[in-house]
Each structure stands twice: as structure tokens, then as C-alpha cells.
Design a protein around this motif. Structure first.
Motif, PDB file in Angstrom:
ATOM      1  N   PRO A 211       0.870  -1.239   0.020  1.00  0.00           N
ATOM      2  CA  PRO A 211      -0.089   0.006   0.097  1.00  0.00           C
ATOM      3  C   PRO A 211       0.859   1.365  -0.056  1.00  0.00           C
ATOM      4  O   PRO A 211       0.553   2.259  -0.725  1.00  0.00           O
ATOM      5  N   ASN A 212       2.029   1.241   0.620  1.00  0.00           N
ATOM      6  CA  ASN A 212       2.868   2.557   0.860  1.00  0.00           C
ATOM      7  C   ASN A 212       3.480   2.893  -0.503  1.00  0.00           C
ATOM      8  O   ASN A 212       3.921   3.637  -1.086  1.00  0.00           O
ATOM      9  N   LEU A 213       4.049   1.708  -1.180  1.00  0.00           N
ATOM     10  CA  LEU A 213       4.744   1.744  -2.400  1.00  0.00           C
ATOM     11  C   LEU A 213       3.632   2.418  -3.513  1.00  0.00           C
ATOM     12  O   LEU A 213       4.060   2.926  -4.385  1.00  0.00           O
ATOM     13  N   GLU A 214       2.407   1.672  -3.560  1.00  0.00           N
ATOM     14  CA  GLU A 214       1.602   2.246  -4.359  1.00  0.00           C
ATOM     15  C   GLU A 214       1.128   3.716  -4.253  1.00  0.00           C
ATOM     16  O   GLU A 214       0.607   4.445  -5.090  1.00  0.00           O
ATOM     17  N   LYS A 215       1.358   4.194  -2.993  1.00  0.00           N
ATOM     18  CA  LYS A 215       1.165   5.584  -2.702  1.00  0.00           C
ATOM     19  C   LYS A 215       2.402   6.423  -3.114  1.00  0.00           C
ATOM     20  O   LYS A 215       2.403   7.687  -3.026  1.00  0.00           O
ATOM     21  N   GLY A 216       3.356   5.844  -3.409  1.00  0.00           N
ATOM     22  CA  GLY A 216       4.524   6.638  -3.807  1.00  0.00           C
ATOM     23  C   GLY A 216       5.636   6.836  -2.787  1.00  0.00           C
ATOM     24  O   GLY A 216       6.553   7.455  -2.956  1.00  0.00           O
ATOM     25  N   ASN A 217       5.208   6.044  -1.754  1.00  0.00           N
ATOM     26  CA  ASN A 217       6.049   6.517  -0.483  1.00  0.00           C
ATOM     27  C   ASN A 217       7.536   5.622  -0.529  1.00  0.00           C
ATOM     28  O   ASN A 217       7.482   4.576  -1.531  1.00  0.00           O
ATOM     29  N   VAL A 218       8.290   5.686   0.496  1.00  0.00           N
ATOM     30  CA  VAL A 218       9.667   5.030   0.627  1.00  0.00           C
ATOM     31  C   VAL A 218       9.296   4.053   1.816  1.00  0.00           C
ATOM     32  O   VAL A 218       8.973   4.478   2.922  1.00  0.00           O
ATOM     33  N   VAL A 219       9.660   2.734   1.380  1.00  0.00           N
ATOM     34  CA  VAL A 219       9.706   1.907   2.431  1.00  0.00           C
ATOM     35  C   VAL A 219      10.830   1.421   2.915  1.00  0.00           C
ATOM     36  O   VAL A 219      11.731   0.740   1.872  1.00  0.00           O
ATOM     37  N   ILE A 220      11.492   1.481   4.079  1.00  0.00           N
ATOM     38  CA  ILE A 220      12.786   0.990   4.492  1.00  0.00           C
ATOM     39  C   ILE A 220      12.837  -0.016   5.552  1.00  0.00           C
ATOM     40  O   ILE A 220      12.129   0.191   6.736  1.00  0.00           O
ATOM     41  N   SER A 221      12.897  -1.406   5.364  1.00  0.00           N
ATOM     42  CA  SER A 221      12.591  -2.446   6.113  1.00  0.00           C
ATOM     43  C   SER A 221      14.018  -3.005   6.759  1.00  0.00           C
ATOM     44  O   SER A 221      15.061  -3.327   5.877  1.00  0.00           O
ATOM     45  N   ASP A 222      14.176  -3.311   7.835  1.00  0.00           N
ATOM     46  CA  ASP A 222      15.097  -4.138   8.535  1.00  0.00           C
ATOM     47  C   ASP A 222      14.944  -5.272   8.306  1.00  0.00           C
ATOM     48  O   ASP A 222      13.948  -6.135   8.975  1.00  0.00           O
ATOM     49  N   ARG A 223      15.659  -5.903   7.182  1.00  0.00           N
ATOM     50  CA  ARG A 223      15.634  -7.250   6.927  1.00  0.00           C
ATOM     51  C   ARG A 223      14.303  -7.703   5.681  1.00  0.00           C
ATOM     52  O   ARG A 223      13.254  -7.051   6.040  1.00  0.00           O
ATOM     53  N   PHE A 224      14.613  -8.622   4.948  1.00  0.00           N
ATOM     54  CA  PHE A 224      13.688  -9.099   4.072  1.00  0.00           C
ATOM     55  C   PHE A 224      13.896 -10.410   3.505  1.00  0.00           C
ATOM     56  O   PHE A 224      14.640 -11.315   4.439  1.00  0.00           O
ATOM     57  N   VAL A 225      13.673 -10.969   2.270  1.00  0.00           N
ATOM     58  CA  VAL A 225      13.773 -12.291   1.820  1.00  0.00           C
ATOM     59  C   VAL A 225      15.239 -12.829   2.056  1.00  0.00           C
ATOM     60  O   VAL A 225      15.429 -13.782   2.402  1.00  0.00           O
ATOM     61  N   LEU A 226      16.174 -11.956   1.893  1.00  0.00           N
ATOM     62  CA  LEU A 226      17.666 -12.360   1.867  1.00  0.00           C
ATOM     63  C   LEU A 226      17.852 -12.876   3.075  1.00  0.00           C
ATOM     64  O   LEU A 226      18.713 -13.853   3.341  1.00  0.00           O
ATOM     65  N   SER A 227      17.065 -12.391   4.312  1.00  0.00           N
ATOM     66  CA  SER A 227      17.713 -12.972   5.434  1.00  0.00           C
ATOM     67  C   SER A 227      16.947 -14.478   5.613  1.00  0.00           C
ATOM     68  O   SER A 227      17.796 -15.239   6.370  1.00  0.00           O
ATOM     69  N   SER A 228      15.911 -14.639   5.216  1.00  0.00           N
ATOM     70  CA  SER A 228      15.330 -16.026   5.234  1.00  0.00           C
ATOM     71  C   SER A 228      15.964 -17.098   4.663  1.00  0.00           C
ATOM     72  O   SER A 228      16.299 -18.167   4.900  1.00  0.00           O
ATOM     73  N   LEU A 229      16.731 -16.650   3.336  1.00  0.00           N
ATOM     74  CA  LEU A 229      17.454 -17.633   2.572  1.00  0.00           C
ATOM     75  C   LEU A 229      18.750 -17.840   3.270  1.00  0.00           C
ATOM     76  O   LEU A 229      19.178 -19.022   3.142  1.00  0.00           O
ATOM     77  N   ALA A 230      19.167 -16.953   4.000  1.00  0.00           N
ATOM     78  CA  ALA A 230      20.408 -17.219   4.697  1.00  0.00           C
ATOM     79  C   ALA A 230      20.214 -17.929   5.961  1.00  0.00           C
ATOM     80  O   ALA A 230      21.149 -18.872   6.308  1.00  0.00           O
ATOM     81  N   TYR A 231      19.131 -17.418   6.731  1.00  0.00           N
ATOM     82  CA  TYR A 231      18.888 -17.931   7.999  1.00  0.00           C
ATOM     83  C   TYR A 231      18.268 -19.427   8.154  1.00  0.00           C
ATOM     84  O   TYR A 231      18.778 -20.309   8.894  1.00  0.00           O
ATOM     85  N   GLN A 232      17.283 -19.431   7.314  1.00  0.00           N
ATOM     86  CA  GLN A 232      16.571 -20.762   7.230  1.00  0.00           C
ATOM     87  C   GLN A 232      17.110 -21.551   6.209  1.00  0.00           C
ATOM     88  O   GLN A 232      17.208 -22.878   6.204  1.00  0.00           O
ATOM     89  N   GLY A 233      17.374 -20.878   5.108  1.00  0.00           N
ATOM     90  CA  GLY A 233      17.968 -22.004   4.011  1.00  0.00           C
ATOM     91  C   GLY A 233      19.146 -22.440   4.190  1.00  0.00           C
ATOM     92  O   GLY A 233      19.754 -23.693   3.941  1.00  0.00           O
ATOM     93  N   GLY A 234      20.082 -21.415   4.636  1.00  0.00           N
ATOM     94  CA  GLY A 234      21.406 -21.826   5.075  1.00  0.00           C
ATOM     95  C   GLY A 234      21.645 -22.447   6.539  1.00  0.00           C
ATOM     96  O   GLY A 234      22.305 -23.379   6.576  1.00  0.00           O
ATOM     97  N   GLY A 235      21.412 -21.330   7.474  1.00  0.00           N
ATOM     98  CA  GLY A 235      21.455 -21.642   8.742  1.00  0.00           C
ATOM     99  C   GLY A 235      20.821 -23.277   9.175  1.00  0.00           C
ATOM    100  O   GLY A 235      21.357 -23.729  10.134  1.00  0.00           O
ATOM    101  N   ARG A 236      19.469 -23.161   8.709  1.00  0.00           N
ATOM    102  CA  ARG A 236      18.559 -24.170   9.381  1.00  0.00           C
ATOM    103  C   ARG A 236      18.641 -25.266   8.602  1.00  0.00           C
ATOM    104  O   ARG A 236      18.312 -26.419   8.434  1.00  0.00           O
ATOM    105  N   GLU A 237      19.595 -25.179   7.333  1.00  0.00           N
ATOM    106  CA  GLU A 237      19.989 -26.270   6.279  1.00  0.00           C
ATOM    107  C   GLU A 237      18.709 -26.937   5.494  1.00  0.00           C
ATOM    108  O   GLU A 237      18.571 -27.852   5.237  1.00  0.00           O
TER     109      GLU A 237
END
Length: 212
Positions: free
Chosen positions: A82-108
Motif C-alpha cells: 500500500p505504501n509503495l502504491e502511494k509513492g512512499n519509501v519503505v525502509i525495512s530491517d530485513r527481508f527475503v535475503l535473511s530467510s534465505l541465509a538463516y533458514q535456507g543456510g543456517g537451518r539447512e
């Protein structure tokens, strides 16, 4: 569409401290929305409590991965999109890359397996820029040892965090020629890292000025 920026890095990289400084720097700009994962919405924050609670030390890796993707799906639908559609800037602490590293790699569980469930969760929403806080394993180990309020993932052991780090490095190698990636040397002083990150974001925001 607005602009979606994500911050990534292993535990102990100093990412959250820099985000707090960046948030203060942009506090008067109502078009910049700060959020985090897991979390960012009421439902996602509830899921976060379950994921990170030390009470659930018997949580299976697959359950953990699915809870992250469920939290992310709600986050995308309720806040990010919704915020992107309004033209806003969304800054997120973590996203998919974290899951790939932590669950994909860390949890094997495998990077590809985790990517599949997250592809469904994000509904085509990907970051326009990834700011990765690079720091060597020894530095992260020292920083993590100072954390007295470590959560379930932070307490998952050195082998787990070594796998996370190694997977991050593999993912960065795949992204090395991708213009969305910005690597930041997080071993420098907090002031230096802040200035670096601030300049990266300021430059990216200039691309949106004509819309504002």
C-alpha cells in the motif's frame, strides 16, 4: 510505485543501530516509512514474538521458515505494497535475503526451498535496493557475546551462525553484478557507517524527487 529499500546482514553487524540513526535523520519526512521483519504490522509482530521467543526452543526449522513467510505475506499486503502504491519509501530491517541465509543456510533447509515459499509470500514485491552490512565473522562473534537479551535465533549456536554467514556470502556473490546491491563496511565506526548509508539512501532518493 515508490521505493523499497531493505537492510541486511548477520547478527552483530550493527544494522539495527544504524537504522535507528537513519530513522532520526529522516524523521521529518512523512513519505519515508520504517518497518522491520519479522513484524511491521499487528499480526506480523505477533508472529515475531513466537518465532524469536526462547520459550519455543523445540520449533522445527520448517515451521520457523513458514512462520517467517507468513509474517512477510501480511507485512507485504498490509504495509509495504500500500505504501509503495502511494509513492512512499519503505525502509525495512530485513527481508527475503535473511530467510534465505538463516533458514535456507543456517537451518539447512536449502536456499531454493525457502525461496519458493517466499516467492508466494511477497506477491511480486522485491526491493529496489539492498544495503548489506558486511562484517567479518570474528567481529560479529564479539558483538553477539555482548548481547544479554539474545533471542532464540541469536542463541542458535556458532555452527548455525557460521552457516548463515557462509550462505550470505554465496548470495552476495550471486548479486555482485546486480545494481540493487550496496555493500557497507560495518567494521568501521558507527559515525562512518551512518554517513555511508545516509549518502547511499540520499542518492537513491534523488531518483524519486520528480514524483514528490
Amino acid at each position: 510505485m515508490g521505493l523499497f529499500i531493505t537492510f541486511e546482514g548477520p547478527d552483530g553487524c550493527g544494522k539495527t543501530s544504524i537504522i535507528n540513526l537513519i530513522k532520526e535523520y529522516y524523521k521529518d519526512n512523512e513519505k519515508i516509512i520504517f518497518t522491520r521483519e519479522p513484524g511491521g504490522t499487528k499480526i506480523s509482530e505477533k508472529i515475531r514474538e513466537i518465532i524469536l521467543s526462547n520459550e519455543y526452543d523445540n520449533m522445527s526449522p520448517r515451521t520457523e521458515a513458514l512462520l517467517y513467510s507468513a509474517s512477510r505475506a501480511q507485512h507485504i499486503d498490509e504495509l509495504v505494497k500500500p505504501n509503495l502504491e502511494k509513492g512512499n519509501v519503505v525502509i525495512s530491517d530485513r527481508f527475503v535475503l535473511s530467510s534465505l541465509a538463516y533458514q535456507g543456510g543456517g537451518r539447512e533447509l536449502g536456499v531454493e526451498n525457502v525461496k519458493k515459499i517466499n516467492d508466494f509470500a511477497i506477491d511480486g514485491i522485491n526491493p529496489d535496493m539492498i544495503i548489506f552490512f558486511y562484517v567479518d565473522p570474528l567481529t560479529t562473534l564479539k558483538r553477539k557475546s555482548l548481547n544479554e537479551n539474545a533471542d532464540r535465533l541469536e542463541l542458535s549456536g556458532d555452527d548455525f551462525h557460521s552457516r548463515v554467514y557462509d550462505t550470505y556470502m554465496e548470495l552476495l556473490e550471486d548479486l555482485k553484478d546486480n545494481e540493487i546491491l550496496r555493500k557497507v563496511d560495518a567494521t568501521k565506526s558507527m559515525d562512518e557507517v551512518f554517513e555511508n548509508v545516509k549518502n547511499i539512501i540520499d542518492k537513491k532518493l534523488e531518483e524519486l524527487l520528480w514524483r514528490w
